[in-house]
Design a protein around this motif. Structure first.
Motif, PDB file in Angstrom:
ATOM      1  N   GLY A   1      39.216  49.937  40.459  1.00 50.63           N
ATOM      2  CA  GLY A   1      39.541  50.709  39.269  1.00 50.63           C
ATOM      3  C   GLY A   1      39.727  49.826  38.047  1.00 50.63           C
ATOM      4  N   LEU A   2      39.688  50.486  36.877  1.00 51.01           N
ATOM      5  CA  LEU A   2      39.729  49.741  35.614  1.00 51.01           C
ATOM      6  C   LEU A   2      41.043  48.996  35.423  1.00 51.01           C
ATOM      7  N   LEU A   3      42.147  49.660  35.686  1.00 51.02           N
ATOM      8  CA  LEU A   3      43.434  49.000  35.443  1.00 51.02           C
ATOM      9  C   LEU A   3      43.571  47.758  36.321  1.00 51.02           C
ATOM     10  N   ASN A   4      43.253  47.894  37.601  1.00 50.05           N
ATOM     11  CA  ASN A   4      43.374  46.722  38.478  1.00 50.05           C
ATOM     12  C   ASN A   4      42.357  45.640  38.115  1.00 50.05           C
ATOM     13  N   LYS A   5      41.170  46.047  37.608  1.00 47.68           N
ATOM     14  CA  LYS A   5      40.221  45.023  37.160  1.00 47.68           C
ATOM     15  C   LYS A   5      40.807  44.243  35.990  1.00 47.68           C
ATOM     16  N   LEU A   6      41.451  44.943  35.069  1.00 40.53           N
ATOM     17  CA  LEU A   6      42.069  44.240  33.927  1.00 40.53           C
ATOM     18  C   LEU A   6      43.199  43.327  34.426  1.00 40.53           C
ATOM     19  N   ARG A   7      43.953  43.795  35.416  1.00 41.25           N
ATOM     20  CA  ARG A   7      44.989  42.923  36.008  1.00 41.25           C
ATOM     21  C   ARG A   7      44.343  41.691  36.658  1.00 41.25           C
ATOM     22  N   ALA A   8      43.204  41.921  37.330  1.00 34.86           N
ATOM     23  CA  ALA A   8      42.504  40.800  37.970  1.00 34.86           C
ATOM     24  C   ALA A   8      41.994  39.820  36.912  1.00 34.86           C
ATOM     25  N   TYR A   9      41.505  40.346  35.795  1.00 31.10           N
ATOM     26  CA  TYR A   9      41.063  39.462  34.710  1.00 31.10           C
ATOM     27  C   TYR A   9      42.234  38.618  34.198  1.00 31.10           C
ATOM     28  N   ALA A  10      43.416  39.252  34.108  1.00 29.43           N
ATOM     29  CA  ALA A  10      44.589  38.493  33.647  1.00 29.43           C
ATOM     30  C   ALA A  10      44.882  37.338  34.603  1.00 29.43           C
ATOM     31  N   LEU A  11      44.724  37.586  35.898  1.00 33.10           N
ATOM     32  CA  LEU A  11      44.925  36.500  36.869  1.00 33.10           C
ATOM     33  C   LEU A  11      43.822  35.448  36.737  1.00 33.10           C
ATOM     34  N   GLN A  12      42.605  35.896  36.408  1.00 31.81           N
ATOM     35  CA  GLN A  12      41.516  34.926  36.229  1.00 31.81           C
ATOM     36  C   GLN A  12      41.802  34.005  35.039  1.00 31.81           C
ATOM     37  N   GLU A  13      42.526  34.510  34.037  1.00 35.07           N
ATOM     38  CA  GLU A  13      42.905  33.639  32.909  1.00 35.07           C
ATOM     39  C   GLU A  13      43.804  32.500  33.373  1.00 35.07           C
ATOM     40  N   GLN A  14      44.461  32.712  34.537  1.00 33.25           N
ATOM     41  CA  GLN A  14      45.327  31.657  35.072  1.00 33.25           C
ATOM     42  C   GLN A  14      44.575  30.777  36.072  1.00 33.25           C
ATOM     43  N   GLY A  15      43.278  31.006  36.254  1.00 31.25           N
ATOM     44  CA  GLY A  15      42.485  30.098  37.073  1.00 31.25           C
ATOM     45  C   GLY A  15      41.952  30.677  38.365  1.00 31.25           C
ATOM     46  N   LEU A  16      42.377  31.878  38.759  1.00 27.68           N
ATOM     47  CA  LEU A  16      41.838  32.454  39.994  1.00 27.68           C
ATOM     48  C   LEU A  16      40.399  32.905  39.779  1.00 27.68           C
ATOM     49  N   ASP A  17      39.596  32.854  40.844  1.00 25.35           N
ATOM     50  CA  ASP A  17      38.225  33.349  40.703  1.00 25.35           C
ATOM     51  C   ASP A  17      38.198  34.856  40.974  1.00 25.35           C
ATOM     52  N   THR A  18      37.000  35.454  40.863  1.00 21.31           N
ATOM     53  CA  THR A  18      36.884  36.918  40.934  1.00 21.31           C
ATOM     54  C   THR A  18      37.295  37.478  42.289  1.00 21.31           C
ATOM     55  N   VAL A  19      37.135  36.695  43.351  1.00 18.15           N
ATOM     56  CA  VAL A  19      37.537  37.153  44.686  1.00 18.15           C
ATOM     57  C   VAL A  19      39.046  37.013  44.854  1.00 18.15           C
TER      58      VAL A  19
END
Ligand SMILES: Nc1nc2c(ncn2[C@@H]2O[C@H](COP(=O)(O)OP(=O)(O)OP(=O)(O)O)[C@@H](O)[C@H]2O)c(=O)[nH]1
Ligand SMILES: [Zn+2]
Length: 210
Positions: free
Chosen positions: A100-118
Motif C-alpha cells: 500500500g501507498l502509506l507503507n511504501k512511503l514509510r519504506a522510502y523513509a527507511l531507505q533514506e536511512q540506508g535500507l534497501d527496497t527489500v
C-alpha cells in the motif's frame, strides 16, 4: 497472498482517445478485496498478444518519481500496445508490491536511512512482495486470452501467472527509466529479487561479482 478461487466482476467498458491511440478500458472489481482493476486494450488482441501486467505506483506514474521506473514502464507498455495491439492490466492494490501507498512511503523513509527496497519492507514487518496475480489471470480469461508475450523483467511474475494457468510464450524485457537516482534500486532488484536486466553499471563500493 491467497490461492483461494476468488473471482472478478466486470463493471464497465468505455473507449478513450489517448496519446497511444484509442484504448478500450474495461473495469473489474476484485471480489477478494474490492479493488478496481483495469484492462486497457488496444486493437483486437488474441492469444500470443503482448501483455503488460502492471502494478500501480502513484509516485512513479503521477508524480514523476525517479526512485523507480514504473512511470516509464507504463508509458512504454501503452506505446507498445498502441503500436502493435495488446493489453495492459493495471492492478490496483499492488502499490508498494502489495503493502500500500502509506507503507511504501514509510519504506522510502527507511531507505533514506540506508535500507534497501527489500530490507525496508522487512523492517516494517511486511513481506518484500505480497502481490497476487489471481485477478490478472481471471481478467485475461474474461478476454479469452490464455497465451501471452509478457512485458516484464521479473521472472517471478511470469511464474505466478503460469501458476494461474496463463502460458507465457515469451518474456519480453521492459528496460526503460534507468536513472542515476534508481541505479541502486535496480541493482537490488537484480541481486535480491531475481529481476533480469542488462549491464547495470557497478555501484561505487559494490564488490559483488558482476
Ligand atoms: N515496497 C516498495 N515498493 C516499491 C518500491 N519501489 C517501487 N515499488 C512498487 O513496486 C511495484 C512494482 O514492482 P517492481 O518490483 O518495480 O517491478 P515488477 O512489477 O515486479 O517487475 P516488472 O514487470 O519488471 O516491472 C509498484 O507497485 C511500486 O509501487 C520500494 O522501494 N518499496
Ligand atoms: Zn514505482
Amino acid at each position: 497472498m491467497s490461492d483461494s478461487p476468488a473471482s472478478i466482476t466486470f463493471e464497465a467498458e468505455t473507449s478513450i482517445p489517448t496519446r497511444h491511440g484509442v484504448l478500450r478500458f474495461r473495469a473489474y472489481t476484485d471480489d477478494a478485496d474490492g479493488q478496481l482493476h483495469l484492462a486497457v486494450i488496444s486493437g483486437e488482441p488474441e492469444n500470443g498478444a503482448i501483455v503488460r501486467v502492471h502494478s500501480e505506483c502513484l509516485t512513479g506514474e503521477a508524480f514523476g518519481s525517479l526512485k523507480c521506473e514504473c512511470g516509464p514502464q507504463l508509458d512504454a507498455s501503452l506505446e507498445a500496445i498502441g503500436r502493435d495491439g495488446g493489453i495492459v492490466l493495471y492492478l490496483r492494490g499492488h502499490e508498494g508490491r502489495g503493502i500500500g501507498l502509506l507503507n511504501k512511503l514509510r519504506a522510502y523513509a527507511l531507505q533514506e536511512q540506508g535500507l534497501d527496497t527489500v530490507d525496508a519492507n522487512l523492517a516494517l514487518g511486511l513481506p518484500a512482495d505480497s502481490r497476487a496475480y489471481t485477478a490478472a489471470a481471471q481478467m485475461l480469461d474474461d478476454l479469452h486470452i490464455s497465451r501471452i508475450r509478457l512485458l516484464t523483467n521479473n521472472p517471478a511474475k511470469a511464474e505466478a501467472l503460469e501458476a494461474h494457468g496463463i502460458t507465457i510464450e515469451e518474456r519480453v524485457p521492459l528496460e526503460v527509466g534507468r536513472e542515476d537516482a534508481n541505479l541502486a534500486y535496480l541493482t537490488t532488484k537484480v541481486q535480491r529479487m531475481g529481476h533480469i536486466m542488462s549491464e547495470l553499471p557497478q555501484l561505487p563500493g559494490d564488490d559483488a561479482a558482476s
